[in-house]
Design an enzyme around this catalytic site. Structure first.
Site, PDB file in Angstrom:
ATOM      1  N   GLU A  26       1.220  -0.421  -4.817  1.00  0.00           N
ATOM      2  CA  GLU A  26       0.435   0.210  -5.371  1.00  0.00           C
ATOM      3  C   GLU A  26       1.166   2.118  -5.448  1.00  0.00           C
ATOM      4  OE1 GLU A  26      -3.274   3.054  -3.782  1.00  0.00           O
ATOM      5  OE2 GLU A  26      -1.443   2.182  -2.725  1.00  0.00           O
TER       6      GLU A  26
ATOM      7  N   ASP B 201       0.454  -0.820  -0.266  1.00  0.00           N
ATOM      8  CA  ASP B 201      -0.225  -0.081  -0.296  1.00  0.00           C
ATOM      9  C   ASP B 201       0.854   0.826   0.088  1.00  0.00           C
ATOM     10  OD1 ASP B 201      -2.162   1.348   0.076  1.00  0.00           O
ATOM     11  OD2 ASP B 201      -1.857   1.535   2.283  1.00  0.00           O
TER      12      ASP B 201
END
Ligand code: NOJ
Length: 571
Positions: A289, A218
Site C-alpha cells: 500500500e 500498510d
C-alpha cells in the site's frame, strides 16, 4: 493495434499464484458478527466461507484483527502476535484458515510496520523510561523548545507531532515531542533501530508459519524518513488535494512524495523481508500500500527481490473517462512490465468512497473524503451501472484484481450517515471538516428482514446501516441472474476459464472516443463510458455483460448500451 505485454523480463516468480489472483478484502469489523456484539469477528468470516467460495475468489485479505484500542479501526496495533478478543482467538484464526483452505482460498493478512498503537508495550515503556533512554529510541522522539520539530502534518489532520509532557507529567519531558504520521495514538517506529527490524521479521515468520499466504503492507512507502527530518515544502497542505499559495489560492500539488515517503532506504527493508519469507515458502505475497508518484517509483517496490505487487491507486483515482482510464492502464502496465511485475486493479477499499457511489457523480468530480447528508448526493442507479461496467472491464485485464467486501453486492457508500455516529479519526482530527471513511465501512447485509440485515442476530451494528440495506443482501440476489452478485460470479469464473489474468492485451483502435476496447487472448473486452448506446463493428459471442437485458450481439456488430461493458469470445 497497440500491444501491451504485461511482462518483459524473466523472473523466477512467473508461475506464482498471485500474478492473476482475485483477492477479496475483508474488513473484519464489518463482515459478519457471530457473537452479536455489533462488531464483526473471525468466526463470522468462517461462517460465510461458502459465499466467498461461490464468488470464486482466489484469496482473502483481512484488514488488521490484532489487539488494538481501535482508535484507527485496528491500524493501531498493540500486539502483533495475537488476535483482538473482540474478534476471537488464535484458535479461531486457525479454524478460519483451515475453512478457507478447504475451499481453495488463500489467506493474506495486514502488516502495519510504520507505527504501532500508543498502547503497544514498547511505546508505554518508552514513555515510562524518559528522554534519551534506549526505550525511546524505538520511536521518533525529538526535543524542540520552539514548537513541533518540523512542519509535517498528520494525514488525519493537525500536526504530525505530539507533546510528551502532558502524557507523562514529568518536567524533564518539557519540549519533547514524538512523531505520528497518522493519529496521535499511532506513534511512528524508528526503522533505524535493529529491534524494530527484528520484531517485524518475527511477525512475518509467526503468521507465515501459521499458514498465511501473503501480507498487505500498510504505508509501505513511509517506514524510512529523510535524514534530519527536514521541513516538508508543502507542510500540512500535502494531505489536501491541493496546496495553498501565500495569497490563500489553491495551486496544484507538486509530484514529489515529501520527506516522509518513498525514501530510498525503504527498499532494503523489503529485500530483507523477501529473504525472510523465501526461507519459509517461495510464493508468499507481499503487496504494497504505497501512494507514490510517478508509476516508475511505484514499480521499484515490485522488483523481483522486493514485493510481489502494489495497489494501482492511479486506476482507483481515475475519472470515468475512456481516455483517462486508458492512460492509467498503459502507464501502469508499462512501468510494471519494466521490472517484470504484473499490475493490479482496484476500485474500492476501506479508505475510499465505494465506487458504486463515486461513479454516481459527474466524471472528474468524484468525492474522495467521505460524504454527508448535506453534501450533493450521487445518482445511485448511474453509479451502480458504471461500477458494474468498471469492475467488468478491470476483470478483463491481465494482472491481479483486488475487490472490497460488499462490492460484489453493488453496495453503495452510506452517504447520509448521522455525523454523531462517525468514528473515523480523520473526522475528529480535522474538527469535523473531513467526513472520512465510515461510509464505506458499514457492516454488510446478509439477510432480508433480519436484525442488522443478518450481520448478526442481535441487531447491534457498530456503524448504522442505511434504509433498504437488506435489499443488497446475498439472500436478496441469490436467485436473480441479473443481480450484481451473479455478474461478479460469472465474470470471475469466466476470467479464470479464459485465463484473462495471465493474458496480454492489444488496444482495438478506430472506435469512438468514449470506448475502451482491448483484445485479451481470445476475448474482446469493450466498455462504453459514454451516455449514449453505441453500435460497434465487433463480432463475437457474449460471455459476460454488465447490464441487465438483451445481449446485443449480432454477426458483425455489437450494441453496447451507455456505461456498460461486455466480454465477447472473438469469432
Ligand atoms: C492505510 C490504511 O489503509 C488506513 O486505513 C489507515 O488509517 C492508515 N494506513 C494508517 O495505518
Amino acid at each position: 493495434m497497440t500491444s501491451l505485454a504485461p511482462v518483459v523480463t524473466a523472473r523466477n516468480d512467473q508461475e506464482a499464484w498471485w500474478r492473476d489472483a482475485v483477492i477479496y478484502q475483508i474488513y473484519p469489523r464489518s463482515f459478519a458478527d457471530s457473537d452479536g456484539d455489533g462488531l464483526g469477528d473471525l468466526p463470522g468470516i468462517t461462517s460465510h466461507m461458502d459465499h466467498l467460495a461461490a464468488l470464486g475468489v482466489d484469496a482473502i485479505w483481512l484488514s488488521p484483527f490484532y489487539p488494538s484500542p481501535q482508535v484507527d479501526a485496528g491500524y493501531d496495533v498493540a500486539d502483533y502476535f495475537d488476535v483482538a478478543p473482540e474478534y476471537g482467538t488464535l484458535a479461531d484464526f486457525d479454524v478460519m484458515v483451515a475453512a478457507a483452505r478447504a475451499v481453495g482460498i488463500r489467506v493474506v493478512v495486514d502488516v502495519v510496520p510504520n507505527h504501532s498503537s500508543d498502547q503497544h508495550a514498547w511505546f508505554r515503556a518508552a514513555l515510562a523510561a524518559g528522554p534519551g533512554s534506549p526505550e525511546r529510541d524505538r520511536y521518533i522522539f525529538r526535543h524542540n523548545p520552539d514548537g513541533p520539530p518540523n512542519n509535517w502534518g498528520s494525514l488525519f489532520g493537525g500536526s504530525a507531532w505530539t507533546r510528551v509532557e502532558p502524557l507523562t507529567g514529568r518536567p524533564e519531558d518539557r519540549d519533547w515531542w514524538y512523531l505520528h504520521l497518522f493519529a496521535a495514538e499511532q506513534p511512528d517506529f524508528n526503522w533505524d533501530h535493529p529491534e524494530v527490524r527484528e520484531m517485524f521479521r518475527d511477525f512475518l515468520r509467526f503468521w507465515a508459519t501459521r499458514g498465511v499466504d501473503g501480507f498487505r503492507v500498510d504505508v509501505a512507502h513511509g517506514l524510512v524518513k529523510a535524514p534530519g527530518l527536514p521541513d516538508d515544502a508543502l507542510g500540512a497542505d500535502r494531505w489536501r488535494g491541493f496546496a495553498v499559495d501565500e495569497d490563500g489560492a489553491s495551486v496544484p500539488k507538486t509530484a514529489d512524495n515529501g520527506p516522509m515517503f518513498d525514501q530510498p532506504g525503504v527498499h532494503e527493508i523489503y529485500r530483507d523481508w523477501r529473504r525472510v519469507l523465501s526461507a519459509i515458502r517461495p510464493d508468499i505475497l507481499l503487496v504494497a500500500e504505497a501512494w507514490v508518484d510517478p508509476p516508475e517509483h511505484m514499480a521499484r517496490y515490485v522488483r523481483e527481490d522486493e514485493m510481489s505487487q502494489a495497489f494501482n491507486f492511479d486506476y482507483l483515482k481515475s475519472a470515468w473517462r475512456a481516455a483517462d482510464l486508458r492512460q492509467v492502464i498503459d502507464t501502469s502496465m508499462e512501468a510494471n512490465a519494466a521490472v517484470g511485475a504484473p499490475t493490479t486493479w482496484v476500485l474500492s477499499n476501506h479508505d475510499v468512497v465505494r465506487h458504486a457511489t463515486r461513479f454516481g457523480y459527474p466524471p472528474g468530480s468524484e468525492p474522495d473524503g467521505g460524504i454527508g447528508a448535506e453534501d450533493p448526493q450521487p445518482d445511485a442507479a448511474l453509479g451502480l451501472r458504471r461500477a458494474r461496467a468498471a469492475t467488468l472491464f478491470a476483470l478483463g485485464l491481465p494482472g491481479g484484481m483486488y475487490m472490497f467486501q460488499g462490492e460484489e453486492l453493488g453496495l453503495p457508500e452510506h452517504t447520509t450517515m448521522d455525523d454523531s455516529a462517525r468514528q473515523d479519526p480523520a473526522w475528529l482530527r480535522t474538527d469535523k471538516q473531513t467526513r472520512g471513511r465510515d461510509g464505506c465501512r458499514v457492516p454488510l447485509p446478509w439477510a432480508v428482514d433480519a436484525p442488522a440485515c443478518g450481520f448478526n442476530t442481535t441487531g447491534l451494528s457498530w456503524l448504522p446501516q442505511p434504509e433498504g440495506w437488506d435489499g443488497y443482501a446475498p439472500a436478496a440476489q441469490e436467485t436473480d441472474p441479473d443481480s450484481t452478485l451473479a455478474m461478479y460470479r460469472r465474470a470471475i469464473a469466466t476470467r479464470r476459464e479464459w485465463r484473462l489474468g495471465r493474458g496480454e492485451i492489444q488496444w482495438l483502435e478506430g472506435l469512438p472516443g468514449q470506448v475502451l476496447a482491448v483484445r485479451n487472448g481470445e476475448v474482446i473486452v469493450v466498455t462504453n463510458t459514454g451516455d449514449e448506446e453505441l453500435q460497434l463493428p465487433l463480432a463475437g459471442t457474449v460471455l459476460v455483460q454488465s447490464w441487465n437485458g438483451e445481449m446485443g450481439d449480432r454477426a458483425d456488430t455489437v450494441v453496447v448500451p451507455a456505461n456498460a461493458t461486455v466480454w465477447l469470445a472473438a469469432s
